[in-house]
Design a protein around this motif. Structure first.
Motif, PDB file in Angstrom:
ATOM      1  N   LEU A  99       0.849  -1.193   0.000  1.00 27.57           N
ATOM      2  CA  LEU A  99       0.000   0.000   0.000  1.00 27.57           C
ATOM      3  C   LEU A  99       0.882   1.239   0.000  1.00 27.57           C
ATOM      4  O   LEU A  99       1.753   1.391   0.869  1.00 27.57           O
ATOM      5  CB  LEU A  99      -0.897   0.011   1.237  1.00 27.57           C
ATOM      6  N   ILE A 100       0.659   2.129  -0.965  1.00 30.75           N
ATOM      7  CA  ILE A 100       1.344   3.421  -0.994  1.00 30.75           C
ATOM      8  C   ILE A 100       0.387   4.476  -0.447  1.00 30.75           C
ATOM      9  O   ILE A 100      -0.714   4.672  -0.979  1.00 30.75           O
ATOM     10  CB  ILE A 100       1.772   3.798  -2.421  1.00 30.75           C
ATOM     11  N   VAL A 101       0.778   5.147   0.623  1.00 29.47           N
ATOM     12  CA  VAL A 101       0.008   6.248   1.201  1.00 29.47           C
ATOM     13  C   VAL A 101       0.674   7.544   0.782  1.00 29.47           C
ATOM     14  O   VAL A 101       1.843   7.786   1.090  1.00 29.47           O
ATOM     15  CB  VAL A 101      -0.048   6.147   2.739  1.00 29.47           C
ATOM     16  N   SER A 132      -1.360  -0.771  -4.446  1.00 29.49           N
ATOM     17  CA  SER A 132      -2.535   0.079  -4.306  1.00 29.49           C
ATOM     18  C   SER A 132      -2.083   1.450  -3.828  1.00 29.49           C
ATOM     19  O   SER A 132      -1.242   1.553  -2.925  1.00 29.49           O
ATOM     20  CB  SER A 132      -3.525  -0.518  -3.304  1.00 29.49           C
ATOM     21  N   VAL A 133      -2.627   2.497  -4.436  1.00 25.92           N
ATOM     22  CA  VAL A 133      -2.290   3.867  -4.053  1.00 25.92           C
ATOM     23  C   VAL A 133      -3.476   4.470  -3.308  1.00 25.92           C
ATOM     24  O   VAL A 133      -4.591   4.521  -3.831  1.00 25.92           O
ATOM     25  CB  VAL A 133      -1.939   4.726  -5.284  1.00 25.92           C
ATOM     26  N   TYR A 134      -3.245   4.912  -2.098  1.00 26.14           N
ATOM     27  CA  TYR A 134      -4.272   5.549  -1.264  1.00 26.14           C
ATOM     28  C   TYR A 134      -3.898   7.018  -1.118  1.00 26.14           C
ATOM     29  O   TYR A 134      -2.861   7.350  -0.543  1.00 26.14           O
ATOM     30  CB  TYR A 134      -4.325   4.874   0.103  1.00 26.14           C
ATOM     31  N   TYR A 151      -9.323   0.649   5.887  1.00 31.19           N
ATOM     32  CA  TYR A 151      -9.030   0.175   4.530  1.00 31.19           C
ATOM     33  C   TYR A 151      -7.854  -0.804   4.538  1.00 31.19           C
ATOM     34  O   TYR A 151      -7.880  -1.843   3.863  1.00 31.19           O
ATOM     35  CB  TYR A 151      -8.718   1.372   3.634  1.00 31.19           C
ATOM     36  N   THR A 152      -6.833  -0.490   5.300  1.00 30.12           N
ATOM     37  CA  THR A 152      -5.644  -1.353   5.368  1.00 30.12           C
ATOM     38  C   THR A 152      -5.996  -2.717   5.958  1.00 30.12           C
ATOM     39  O   THR A 152      -5.530  -3.756   5.466  1.00 30.12           O
ATOM     40  CB  THR A 152      -4.542  -0.678   6.207  1.00 30.12           C
ATOM     41  N   ARG A 153      -6.794  -2.735   6.998  1.00 30.64           N
ATOM     42  CA  ARG A 153      -7.239  -3.997   7.597  1.00 30.64           C
ATOM     43  C   ARG A 153      -8.002  -4.840   6.586  1.00 30.64           C
ATOM     44  O   ARG A 153      -7.791  -6.045   6.452  1.00 30.64           O
ATOM     45  CB  ARG A 153      -8.158  -3.706   8.787  1.00 30.64           C
ATOM     46  N   GLN A 154      -8.888  -4.188   5.878  1.00 32.74           N
ATOM     47  CA  GLN A 154      -9.779  -4.890   4.947  1.00 32.74           C
ATOM     48  C   GLN A 154      -9.012  -5.528   3.793  1.00 32.74           C
ATOM     49  O   GLN A 154      -9.335  -6.636   3.355  1.00 32.74           O
ATOM     50  CB  GLN A 154     -10.809  -3.892   4.414  1.00 32.74           C
ATOM     51  N   ILE A 209      -1.596   0.112  13.536  1.00 31.22           N
ATOM     52  CA  ILE A 209      -2.892  -0.042  14.197  1.00 31.22           C
ATOM     53  C   ILE A 209      -3.801  -1.003  13.440  1.00 31.22           C
ATOM     54  O   ILE A 209      -4.635  -1.680  14.042  1.00 31.22           O
ATOM     55  CB  ILE A 209      -3.549   1.342  14.411  1.00 31.22           C
ATOM     56  N   SER A 210      -3.612  -1.114  12.127  1.00 32.02           N
ATOM     57  CA  SER A 210      -4.421  -2.084  11.369  1.00 32.02           C
ATOM     58  C   SER A 210      -4.170  -3.518  11.834  1.00 32.02           C
ATOM     59  O   SER A 210      -5.005  -4.406  11.618  1.00 32.02           O
ATOM     60  CB  SER A 210      -4.114  -1.971   9.871  1.00 32.02           C
ATOM     61  N   GLN A 211      -3.048  -3.764  12.467  1.00 25.30           N
ATOM     62  CA  GLN A 211      -2.696  -5.100  12.936  1.00 25.30           C
ATOM     63  C   GLN A 211      -2.945  -5.273  14.434  1.00 25.30           C
ATOM     64  O   GLN A 211      -2.579  -6.287  15.019  1.00 25.30           O
ATOM     65  CB  GLN A 211      -1.226  -5.388  12.628  1.00 25.30           C
ATOM     66  N   ASN A 212      -3.562  -4.277  15.054  1.00 25.78           N
ATOM     67  CA  ASN A 212      -3.922  -4.327  16.463  1.00 25.78           C
ATOM     68  C   ASN A 212      -5.431  -4.186  16.622  1.00 25.78           C
ATOM     69  O   ASN A 212      -6.127  -3.828  15.670  1.00 25.78           O
ATOM     70  CB  ASN A 212      -3.209  -3.208  17.231  1.00 25.78           C
ATOM     71  N   GLU A 213      -5.927  -4.469  17.799  1.00 29.19           N
ATOM     72  CA  GLU A 213      -7.353  -4.338  18.076  1.00 29.19           C
ATOM     73  C   GLU A 213      -7.723  -2.871  18.259  1.00 29.19           C
ATOM     74  O   GLU A 213      -6.905  -2.055  18.679  1.00 29.19           O
ATOM     75  CB  GLU A 213      -7.727  -5.121  19.341  1.00 29.19           C
ATOM     76  N   GLY A 214      -8.971  -2.532  17.965  1.00 28.11           N
ATOM     77  CA  GLY A 214      -9.481  -1.209  18.277  1.00 28.11           C
ATOM     78  C   GLY A 214      -9.247  -0.174  17.194  1.00 28.11           C
ATOM     79  O   GLY A 214      -8.759  -0.471  16.097  1.00 28.11           O
ATOM     80  N   ASP A 215      -9.615   1.057  17.520  1.00 28.70           N
ATOM     81  CA  ASP A 215      -9.522   2.183  16.609  1.00 28.70           C
ATOM     82  C   ASP A 215      -8.301   3.040  16.919  1.00 28.70           C
ATOM     83  O   ASP A 215      -7.662   2.885  17.973  1.00 28.70           O
ATOM     84  CB  ASP A 215     -10.785   3.049  16.732  1.00 28.70           C
TER      85      ASP A 215
END
Length: 392
Positions: free
Chosen positions: A34-36, A61-63, A81-84, A108-114
């Protein structure tokens, strides 16, 4: 005194160092990256020019839904989006906003919560997983985000951060050629931002001999190059000096911390959407003047370096010195210039007082009364011939 220094796992710096990206990607055997970045860099072709070859080797993917001074909502959308999508690497490409968001996406996409669960001021969760690898590549000259473990977000009325060792880059790449298209105003703002990082790190109560060495070299590089980098953006020598200066300033402030200028700048960004570098620039002269008496030896060292590069010899007057530096690169020098009303000074002060993490590093205490006076002086635009003393 015992000092502990932290750095990214690996850094590549210098002209042409972007080519190291492809070596790193191949070594990791990645499949989906993923490119941010931000939409401007997509539109001007910088993303395709330097990152396009990645598409020949893996799924990319470019975000580009990246906001200046990014909001919490912006970060939450990206993390979701990253999690999905199940990426195995995140590449941040751009200014500080893109790099900060890339850190959050990778971890954070690899951890629980927001994201909100991990905010410094209000969060209640602790990060448990390192996240996926992150590569951070700055295309501006000043944020230092590629070498820190901090991601800054704008909230209602203030700013907050997520900070943890897990946010450190696996790889940072600092290539001056990526900065050649940066416009004058952004060059000036990010350059003053980098200078502020270096100066505040040098004066921080957490400074040590190692961070001082990084900070002083950064001040020398930035002070000597910023004006020409703004006026002649195609000058690669100046761009290179600014890139190295920004990188070293980032390492210095990551380990020693920034203080009062940043604490007062955060509310300007969150309440009025001022770019972070410009928020620092408009406050820098007044904070420096106030803290001078607490660290005269170090301030004189800074003054002797920077006064060589302004029109007037002002090494002994730090208000004049920093005011002139900001003026020389074409940035506004008062809060009035930004359309900020005097009636906002109280709310700005209320929010700045909350930045205890930053204020605690100042060599001289900044309480509510002092903070209000600094905003007042910045509003009035106290310049070379108007004094600028503090009542406290």
């Amino acid at each position: 005194m015992i000092s502990t220094l932290r750095f990214p796992i690996r850094s590549h710096t210098g002209l042409g160092s972007i080519e190291k990206l492809f070596v790193e990607v191949r070594n990791w055997n990645l499949k989906k990256i993923l490119i941010v970045t931000d939409q401007t860099l997509v539109n001007i072709g910088l993303v395709d020019k330097f990152l396009g070859p990645l598409k020949e080797e893996l799924a990319v993917s470019v975000y580009s839904d990246v906001e200046p001074e990014p909001s919490l909502g912006c970060a939450e959308r990206l993390v979701g989006y990253t999690r999905q999508e199940g990426f195995d690497c995140v590449l941040g490409f751009g200014g500080g906003s893109a790099l900060d968001l890339a850190k959050l996406a990778a971890v954070i996409s690899q951890n629980e919560g927001d994201v909100s669960d991990y905010l410094n001021l209000t969060g209640t969760r602790k990060l448990e997983r390192h996240g996926i690898p992150k590569i951070l590549i700055p295309t501006t000259l000043g944020t230092g985000s590629e070498v820190t473990d901090i991601a800054v977000l704008s909230l209602e009325g203030t700013k907050d951060v997520v900070t943890h060792d897990y946010l450190l880059a696996n790889v940072a790449i600092v290539d001056p050629q990526l900065t050649l298209t940066v416009p004058k105003r952004i060059t000036a703002a990010t350059g003053i931002d980098a200078l502020t990082h270096a100066v505040e790190a040098f004066l921080s109560i957490n400074a040590n001999e190692a961070t001082d060495a990084l900070a002083i070299k950064a001040i020398e590089l930035i002070g000597g190059a910023i004006k020409n980098a703004v006026e002649n953006g195609a000058d690669l020598e100046s761009r290179t000096a600014m890139s190295y200066g920004s990188y070293l300033a980032g390492l210095a402030f990551f380990n020693a911390g920034v203080a009062g200028v940043h604490a007062l700048a955060y509310p300007l960004g969150s309440q009025f959407k001022l770019p972070h570098g410009e928020s620092n620039a408009v406050l820098l002269p007044y904070v420096m003047k106030y803290i001078t008496s607490s660290c005269p030896k170090k301030m004189n060292m800074v003054g002797n370096i920077l006064s060589k590069h302004v029109d007037e010899r002002t090494a002994e007057d730090f208000l004049k010195l920093f005011f002139r530096l900001v003026e020389d690169v074409g940035l506004p020098t008062t809060l009035k210039d930004y359309g900020i009303p005097e009636s906002a000074l109280d709310s700005l002060t209320d929010d700045a007082v909350k930045q205890k993490r930053l204020l605690s590093r100042s060599p001289k205490k900044l309480d509510r009364e002092v903070i209000y006076q600094i905003y007042q002086l910045a509003f009035e635009g106290v310049t070379n011939d108007k004094g600028g003393d503090f009542d406290v």
